[in-house]
Scaffold this active site. Sequence first.
Site, PDB file in Angstrom:
ATOM      1  N   ASP A 135      51.245  51.318  48.656  1.00 20.15           N
ATOM      2  CA  ASP A 135      51.118  50.976  47.164  1.00 20.15           C
ATOM      3  C   ASP A 135      49.967  51.750  46.588  1.00 20.15           C
ATOM      4  O   ASP A 135      48.783  51.629  47.085  1.00 20.15           O
ATOM      5  CB  ASP A 135      50.797  49.462  46.863  1.00 20.15           C
ATOM      6  CG  ASP A 135      51.213  49.265  45.425  1.00 20.15           C
ATOM      7  OD1 ASP A 135      51.905  50.189  44.958  1.00 20.15           O
ATOM      8  OD2 ASP A 135      50.817  48.165  45.038  1.00 20.15           O
ATOM      9  N   TYR A 137      47.581  53.111  43.037  1.00 18.92           N
ATOM     10  CA  TYR A 137      46.883  52.286  42.025  1.00 18.92           C
ATOM     11  C   TYR A 137      46.531  53.643  40.914  1.00 18.92           C
ATOM     12  O   TYR A 137      45.471  53.867  40.634  1.00 18.92           O
ATOM     13  CB  TYR A 137      45.446  51.931  42.688  1.00 18.92           C
ATOM     14  CG  TYR A 137      44.693  51.200  41.731  1.00 18.92           C
ATOM     15  CD1 TYR A 137      45.290  49.895  41.265  1.00 18.92           C
ATOM     16  CD2 TYR A 137      43.548  51.224  41.411  1.00 18.92           C
ATOM     17  CE1 TYR A 137      44.515  49.168  40.438  1.00 18.92           C
ATOM     18  CE2 TYR A 137      42.665  50.362  40.897  1.00 18.92           C
ATOM     19  CZ  TYR A 137      43.123  49.319  40.228  1.00 18.92           C
ATOM     20  OH  TYR A 137      42.410  48.323  39.483  1.00 18.92           O
ATOM     21  N   HIS A 142      45.850  50.713  33.739  1.00 17.36           N
ATOM     22  CA  HIS A 142      45.576  49.484  34.463  1.00 17.36           C
ATOM     23  C   HIS A 142      44.348  49.419  35.047  1.00 17.36           C
ATOM     24  O   HIS A 142      43.748  48.427  35.313  1.00 17.36           O
ATOM     25  CB  HIS A 142      46.998  49.565  35.619  1.00 17.36           C
ATOM     26  CG  HIS A 142      46.968  48.486  36.471  1.00 17.36           C
ATOM     27  ND1 HIS A 142      47.106  47.084  36.044  1.00 17.36           N
ATOM     28  CD2 HIS A 142      46.544  48.502  37.901  1.00 17.36           C
ATOM     29  CE1 HIS A 142      46.971  46.372  37.224  1.00 17.36           C
ATOM     30  NE2 HIS A 142      46.714  47.069  38.260  1.00 17.36           N
ATOM     31  N   GLU A 208      53.771  42.644  39.058  1.00 20.36           N
ATOM     32  CA  GLU A 208      53.377  44.091  38.623  1.00 20.36           C
ATOM     33  C   GLU A 208      54.486  44.929  38.404  1.00 20.36           C
ATOM     34  O   GLU A 208      55.334  44.965  39.222  1.00 20.36           O
ATOM     35  CB  GLU A 208      52.273  44.551  39.733  1.00 20.36           C
ATOM     36  CG  GLU A 208      51.258  43.796  39.994  1.00 20.36           C
ATOM     37  CD  GLU A 208      50.234  44.458  40.760  1.00 20.36           C
ATOM     38  OE1 GLU A 208      50.409  45.102  41.856  1.00 20.36           O
ATOM     39  OE2 GLU A 208      48.639  44.140  40.582  1.00 20.36           O
ATOM     40  N   GLU A 210      56.257  48.198  38.482  1.00 15.25           N
ATOM     41  CA  GLU A 210      55.876  49.336  39.148  1.00 15.25           C
ATOM     42  C   GLU A 210      57.216  49.924  39.444  1.00 15.25           C
ATOM     43  O   GLU A 210      58.203  49.460  39.349  1.00 15.25           O
ATOM     44  CB  GLU A 210      55.245  48.984  40.546  1.00 15.25           C
ATOM     45  CG  GLU A 210      53.943  48.640  40.692  1.00 15.25           C
ATOM     46  CD  GLU A 210      53.247  48.536  41.981  1.00 15.25           C
ATOM     47  OE1 GLU A 210      53.428  49.439  42.538  1.00 15.25           O
ATOM     48  OE2 GLU A 210      52.327  47.559  42.148  1.00 15.25           O
ATOM     49  N   ASP A 242      55.675  44.164  42.223  1.00 13.38           N
ATOM     50  CA  ASP A 242      54.744  44.003  43.617  1.00 13.38           C
ATOM     51  C   ASP A 242      53.963  42.662  43.065  1.00 13.38           C
ATOM     52  O   ASP A 242      52.893  42.607  42.499  1.00 13.38           O
ATOM     53  CB  ASP A 242      53.652  45.021  43.600  1.00 13.38           C
ATOM     54  CG  ASP A 242      52.807  45.026  44.514  1.00 13.38           C
ATOM     55  OD1 ASP A 242      53.151  44.376  45.674  1.00 13.38           O
ATOM     56  OD2 ASP A 242      51.402  45.473  44.433  1.00 13.38           O
ATOM     57  N   GLN A 249      43.688  37.155  45.364  1.00 12.77           N
ATOM     58  CA  GLN A 249      43.358  38.476  45.287  1.00 12.77           C
ATOM     59  C   GLN A 249      41.879  38.584  45.055  1.00 12.77           C
ATOM     60  O   GLN A 249      40.950  39.337  45.794  1.00 12.77           O
ATOM     61  CB  GLN A 249      44.074  39.313  44.337  1.00 12.77           C
ATOM     62  CG  GLN A 249      43.833  40.787  44.306  1.00 12.77           C
ATOM     63  CD  GLN A 249      44.513  41.651  43.287  1.00 12.77           C
ATOM     64  OE1 GLN A 249      45.477  40.839  42.847  1.00 12.77           O
ATOM     65  NE2 GLN A 249      44.440  42.626  43.021  1.00 12.77           N
ATOM     66  N   TYR A 253      39.424  40.437  48.079  1.00  9.70           N
ATOM     67  CA  TYR A 253      39.894  41.860  48.089  1.00  9.70           C
ATOM     68  C   TYR A 253      38.630  42.485  48.539  1.00  9.70           C
ATOM     69  O   TYR A 253      38.659  43.808  48.869  1.00  9.70           O
ATOM     70  CB  TYR A 253      40.405  42.174  46.649  1.00  9.70           C
ATOM     71  CG  TYR A 253      39.466  42.640  45.777  1.00  9.70           C
ATOM     72  CD1 TYR A 253      39.024  43.882  45.114  1.00  9.70           C
ATOM     73  CD2 TYR A 253      38.567  41.494  44.976  1.00  9.70           C
ATOM     74  CE1 TYR A 253      38.197  44.284  44.428  1.00  9.70           C
ATOM     75  CE2 TYR A 253      37.829  41.801  43.904  1.00  9.70           C
ATOM     76  CZ  TYR A 253      37.468  43.110  43.725  1.00  9.70           C
ATOM     77  OH  TYR A 253      36.606  43.353  42.487  1.00  9.70           O
ATOM     78  N   LYS A 262      49.326  40.005  47.981  1.00 13.12           N
ATOM     79  CA  LYS A 262      50.221  40.661  47.953  1.00 13.12           C
ATOM     80  C   LYS A 262      51.565  40.836  48.904  1.00 13.12           C
ATOM     81  O   LYS A 262      52.448  41.154  48.656  1.00 13.12           O
ATOM     82  CB  LYS A 262      49.600  42.408  47.902  1.00 13.12           C
ATOM     83  CG  LYS A 262      48.550  42.521  47.019  1.00 13.12           C
ATOM     84  CD  LYS A 262      48.857  42.782  45.584  1.00 13.12           C
ATOM     85  CE  LYS A 262      47.770  43.343  44.680  1.00 13.12           C
ATOM     86  NZ  LYS A 262      48.195  43.562  43.152  1.00 13.12           N
TER      87      LYS A 262
HETATM   88 CA    CA Z   1      50.375  46.817  43.327  1.00  8.03          CA
END
Ligand code: CA
Length: 425
Positions: A135, A137, A142, A208, A210, A242, A249, A253, A262
Site C-alpha cells: 500500500d 501513500y 491526504h 480509506e 483507494e 483499505d 493505528q 504506528y 490495517k
Molecule cells: Ca491505505
Amino acid sequence: MSINANDPSKKSWINTPENSDFPIQNIPFGVFLTRDDIITIGTRIGDTAIDLGAMHQLGYFEGIPLTDDIFLQDTLNDFISDGKKTWRLVRNRISEVFDINNETLQQNEDHKNIILFTLNEIEMQLPVHIGDYTDFYSSREHATNVGSMFRDPENALMPNWLHIPVGYHGRSSTIIPSGVPIHRPLGQTLPKGAEKPIFGPSRLVDFELEMAFITTDANSMGEPIPISEAEDYIFGMVLFNDWSARDIQKWEYVPLGPFLAKSFASSISPWIVTLDALEPFRTKSPLQDPKPLPYLQQEGNHSFDIHLEVDIVTHEGNRTTVSKSNFKYMYWTMSQQLAHHTVNGCKINSGDMMGSGTISGPTPDSYGSMLELAWQGTKPVALNDGTERKFIQDNDTVVIKGYCMAKGQRIGFGEVSTKLLPVFE
Ligand code: CA
C-alpha cells in the site's frame, strides 16, 4: 497491436443500460461461481455475465494461443501471466463476438444458454490470488491532512515524501471481494491523556478511498523495472477500501508504520478493469516539484481521470454520499510506484496488488477518509437521515464507486460495498 475493443462507436447485441459501467468498451475480467456451482473466469457486458471458460471450450477464442484450461480456474493469475499481448487479443475477440453486427453467437441459442448468466445467477469471487500486497501513500492532500493532524501543520509532509512514493507491505490474507461483511476489530489503544494502553474494540473504524493495480510477472529478482516499461506490467485496476482502525493505528504506528490497524480487512471491487480499457481516459498527474530522481522521471500523461465517490448506507438503508474525489489527484503515478518498488531488485509476481493510498482531493468534500472528512471528530459529517458520523458505526455499509467519462463515453468499476458488523463474538 491496436485496441479495437475501445472503439467508442461499437454497440453490443447484449442489452446495456444507459450509464452502465460495463458497456462493450469495458470488458473487465473477474472470477465467478455459476448457478451450477462451477468457478470460472468471466467478463461482463451491461448486466450480463459471460463465462469465458465456456466460450473457450466452444471455440470462440480459436487462433489465440491459450491453454485449454486458461479460463477454467479460480484465479486470473495464469491468464495475467500470459502478458499484455494476450490480454489485448482476448479483449479484442470478446469485443468482436459481442458486436451487434456479429451474428455467430448472437443467433446460437444453445451456446448463449451455456455462456451467458444474469447477475443474480452468479457470485463474484476474489479475482486473483494476491501473493503480495503493497500500500502506497501517494496523495499529497491526504498526507498533508494526516501530517497536519498527527504532527504539525507547518511540517505536515515528511522530508522524504516529495522524493519517494512512500509505501509499506500489507497483508494479503484479509483482502476480500465486495459484499463480504467485516467485524469491528479488537486491539490496543492509548486513550487520550492515559499513560497505559487498554484493550478492547476499536472505537475509530474508518474507510480509506483507494484504487489498486494488479501486476503481471514483471522481473527477475535483482532486476529493476524501468519506469518507461512499468505500465506494460500493469494488468488493470480495482476500487479498494483499505479499512483502518485509527485509534489502534495511532498507538502502534511508530516507528514501523501500520500493522494491526490495517490488516483486519481490505475490500476490492470484483471486476478488474484493464489498463487498456482506461486508455481513453488518460490525463496528467500533478506537477512534481522538486523534480524526482532520474529513475522516477517520466513524460506524458500517466494518470487516469477516474471519478470516485463514497456512500455510507445506514442499517436502515438510508444512503449519503460523503466524498467525491478523483484518481487524477494522485501525486505519484502507478508507473512511478512500480519503478520505485523494484529499483532495489524486489521481484513482482502475477496477481500482486498495489494500493494507491487514500485518494483525497483539494476540497474538504473530496477527502478520502472519515478521519479527514470529520477532521479527527471535530467536524462530524451529517447524514441524510439526520444522524451524524465521526467514524463508521456498527452495521453501516461503506460503498465506493468509480467511473470514467469522456466525450459521452463511460466505463466504470461498479462498486465495492462492505458492511461493518459489531465485534466478532
Ligand atoms: Ca491505505
